[in-house]
Write a protein that holds these residues in place. Structure first.
Motif, PDB file in Angstrom:
ATOM      1  N   SER B  48      15.633  -6.872  15.943  1.00  0.00           N
ATOM      2  CA  SER B  48      14.448  -6.831  16.812  1.00  0.00           C
ATOM      3  C   SER B  48      13.776  -5.472  16.737  1.00  0.00           C
ATOM      4  CB  SER B  48      14.840  -7.109  18.261  1.00  0.00           C
ATOM      5  OG  SER B  48      15.417  -8.379  18.376  1.00  0.00           O
ATOM      6  N   ASP B 154      10.804 -13.269  15.905  1.00  0.00           N
ATOM      7  CA  ASP B 154      12.103 -12.721  16.299  1.00  0.00           C
ATOM      8  C   ASP B 154      13.006 -13.830  16.825  1.00  0.00           C
ATOM      9  OD1 ASP B 154      14.218 -11.209  17.008  1.00  0.00           O
ATOM     10  OD2 ASP B 154      13.123  -9.857  18.348  1.00  0.00           O
ATOM     11  N   GLU B 155      13.847 -14.363  15.979  1.00  0.00           N
ATOM     12  CA  GLU B 155      14.728 -15.475  16.313  1.00  0.00           C
ATOM     13  C   GLU B 155      13.995 -16.525  17.147  1.00  0.00           C
ATOM     14  OE1 GLU B 155      18.706 -14.593  17.289  1.00  0.00           O
ATOM     15  OE2 GLU B 155      18.532 -12.460  16.869  1.00  0.00           O
TER      16      GLU B 155
HETATM   17 MG   LIG Z   1      17.119  -9.371  18.764  1.00  0.00          MG
END
Ligand SMILES: [Mg+2]
Ligand SMILES: Nc1ncnc2c1ncn2[C@@H]1O[C@H](COP(=O)(O)OP(=O)(O)O)[C@@H](O)[C@H]1O
Lengths: 253, 259
Positions: B48, B154-155
């Motif tokens: 991240s 992000d995921e």
């Molecule tokens: Mg993360």
């Protein structure tokens, strides 16, 4: 059932009260019958109405001031940690000092030419703190990713405030407002008590006056009106809360 | 490949949180325009942080990020991150309103973006009326609507069930092929990285890149998950991740993989 049950209980209590006062021959300067209270109210309807208006006005102004200053200061705190550190101790000081002890000072400073303004300030001191803390809490618990989203979307300060911060903090602000609404009324009553002059004639002053003259029925009448003001205030704020949040907030699922 | 000035690149980027905790340690890599890169690594390794640095949310303590577009970066968080009090349309339109686009332009883009994610029927719905997968689609549409040159995810589908995730993976690939943006997709799922990306960057716990792997070009989109090349890719990524578990110091291995 939700409305019927309390009304039923109320009627029973009033009926019993009326009957018992008569039956036990309780003197009317100790406990007047409901009918006596009603007639006291009716006999001086205009007086009571204007007293209610005075108290309502003080309460309303104090509440409005608390709302604006509480939310405003909370926004400033959320933008500047330094401002929070600098000012917060004084806010706490103002909050923990009993308002009854500050009131004479305020009456001396402001009350000479305008008693009502002094009363509003006194009531505001009582009202302000929960408004501030609840709003600050609401602003602080906004999802930091939503703030990131605003940053990435290049929101300016005003856009961030109106699009994200105020709506996201609204549930907390309204919770603060419900607490503060009740406190504003208490503040107004305390202020009137402390001011204690005939210059203003709010409901609290009517209570003192009636007490001095042992007109207990008038006292009850004023008390009744105070409760009514409190109830109306509370339910108005609850209604506003419902209107604002019912569509999206979890508490109205 | 030629380095045009538009190429997004990280040059020896370091990020220290609280001036001490080093989250990224000398990251250097570049991204070709229109490429799809997955960034994998264990939780907490700094994935991240990479995206936030590229997006400009964090300034690197050392090194620099070159060529990150100013106004055309789309960002998708792990959670949908929607405004709960605004409907789907307004949520998607919000960044474009800030950018000052005309109402008709916004309207056209919002509808187009929602069409891409298959939510054109739900313009008026509030987030709470949508399922998790649908909310994620709104979030994706919001990032796409502004037609970003760079799309950072992000995921994004990590919190969704397997079936929904696989469908969204497919949709994302289709969208990427239409929109032709540069995509950096963070995931902790080896299979998702192997399935989606042209290139997989592998990070390890101390905030360094350990491998830069090109994925096989696929011939048949529909059956890719059953193909040997897909399974080989999964194994390669998994090896690259596994090396750091018991062979952290083996930097030669790393060099080879980075070639
Ligand atoms: Mg993360
Ligand atoms: N705001 C922050 N302040 C301090 N440390 C942070 C912050 N954000 C992340 N970290 C730390 O930096 C490291 C990398 O975090 P992150 O980039 O979120 O990892 P990942 O996305 O790969 O799970 C972690 O050790 C995390 O604890």
């Amino acid at each position: 059932m939700r409305y019927l049950l309390p009304i039923l209980v109320g009627c029973l209590v009033l009926g019993f009260w009326e009957f018992y006062v008569d039956y036990a021959e309780i003197p009317k300067f100790v406990l007047p019958a409901p009918s006596a209270i009603a007639s006291a109210l009716a006999n001086d309807a205009a007086g009571f109405a204007s007293a209610t208006w005075v108290t309502l006005r003080i309460t309303g102004f104090a509440f409005f001031l608390a709302l604006v200053s509480g939310v405003g200061l909370a926004i400033i705190f959320s933008r500047s940690r330094a401002a929070e550190m600098a000012v917060y101790p004084y806010v706490v000081t103002l909050q923990v000092t009993p308002v009854v002890a500050i009131a004479p000072l305020i009456l001396i400073w402001v009350g000479f030419d305008n008693v009502e303004r002094a009363l509003v300030i006194i009531a505001w001191i009582v009202t302000f703190f929960p408004m501030l803390t609840n709003s600050a809490q609401g602003l602080k618990s906004i999802d930091p990713q939503l703030h990131d989203l605003m940053t990435l979307s290049r929101a300016n300060g005003w856009q961030r405030l109106t699009t994200l911060e105020l709506p996201a903090a609204l549930p907390s602000i309204l919770t603060g407002a419900k607490i503060s609404g009740g406190l504003a009324l208490i503040g107004a009553v305390v202020a009137e008590f402390v001011a204690g002059s005939g210059a203003n004639t709010g409901l609290a002053w009517r209570i003192i006056e009636a007490g001095n003259r042992l007109e207990i029925a008038s006292m009850f009448a004023a008390l009744l009106l105070l409760s009514a003001v409190g109830i109306v205030l509370f339910y108005t704020l609850s209604l506003i809360e419902w209107l604002c949040l019912r569509r999206w907030h979890e508490s109205f699922r | 490949m030629t380095e045009t000035p538009q190429n997004l690149s990280l040059q020896n980027v370091c990020v220290d949180y609280d001036n001490q905790h080093r989250a990224l340690d000398g990251l250097t890599c570049s991204f070709e325009p229109g490429s799809f890169t997955a960034l994998v690594g264990p939780s907490g390794c700094g994935k991240s942080t990479v995206l936030r640095t590229v997006a400009g949310l964090i300034a690197p303590s050392h090194g620099e990020v070159v060529g990150a577009g100013d106004n055309d970066t789309g960002y998708v968080f792990q959670e949908p991150t929607l405004l709960a009090w605004r409907n789907v349309y307004d949520n998607v339109a919000m960044p474009m309103r800030f950018a000052g686009l005309s109402a008709s332009e916004i309207d056209q883009r919002v509808r187009h973006a929602l069409q891409m994610v298959g939510l054109q029927e739900r313009l008026d719905a509030l987030p709470r009326q949508l399922s998790g997968g649908m909310k994620m689609r709104v979030s994706l549409a919001r990032a796409l609507a502004n037609r970003p040159r760079l799309l950072l995810l992000d995921e994004p589908f990590a919190a969704l069930d397997e079936m929904t995730r696989m469908r969204l993976d497919d949709d994302l690939r289709d969208i990427w092929q239409q929109a032709k943006s540069t995509v950096i997709f963070v995931t902790h799922s080896i299979t998702e990285a192997a399935y989606l990306a042209e290139r997989v960057l592998v990070m390890r716990d101390d905030g360094r890149l350990v491998a830069d792997l090109s994925m096989p070009t696929r011939q048949d989109n529909n059956h890719f998950r059953t193909q040997a090349s897909y399974h080989a890719a999964c194994t390669t990524i998994s090896d690259a991740l596994g090396h750091n578990a018991h062979d952290v110091a083996d930097s030669r291995q790393t060099q080879k993989a980075t070639d």
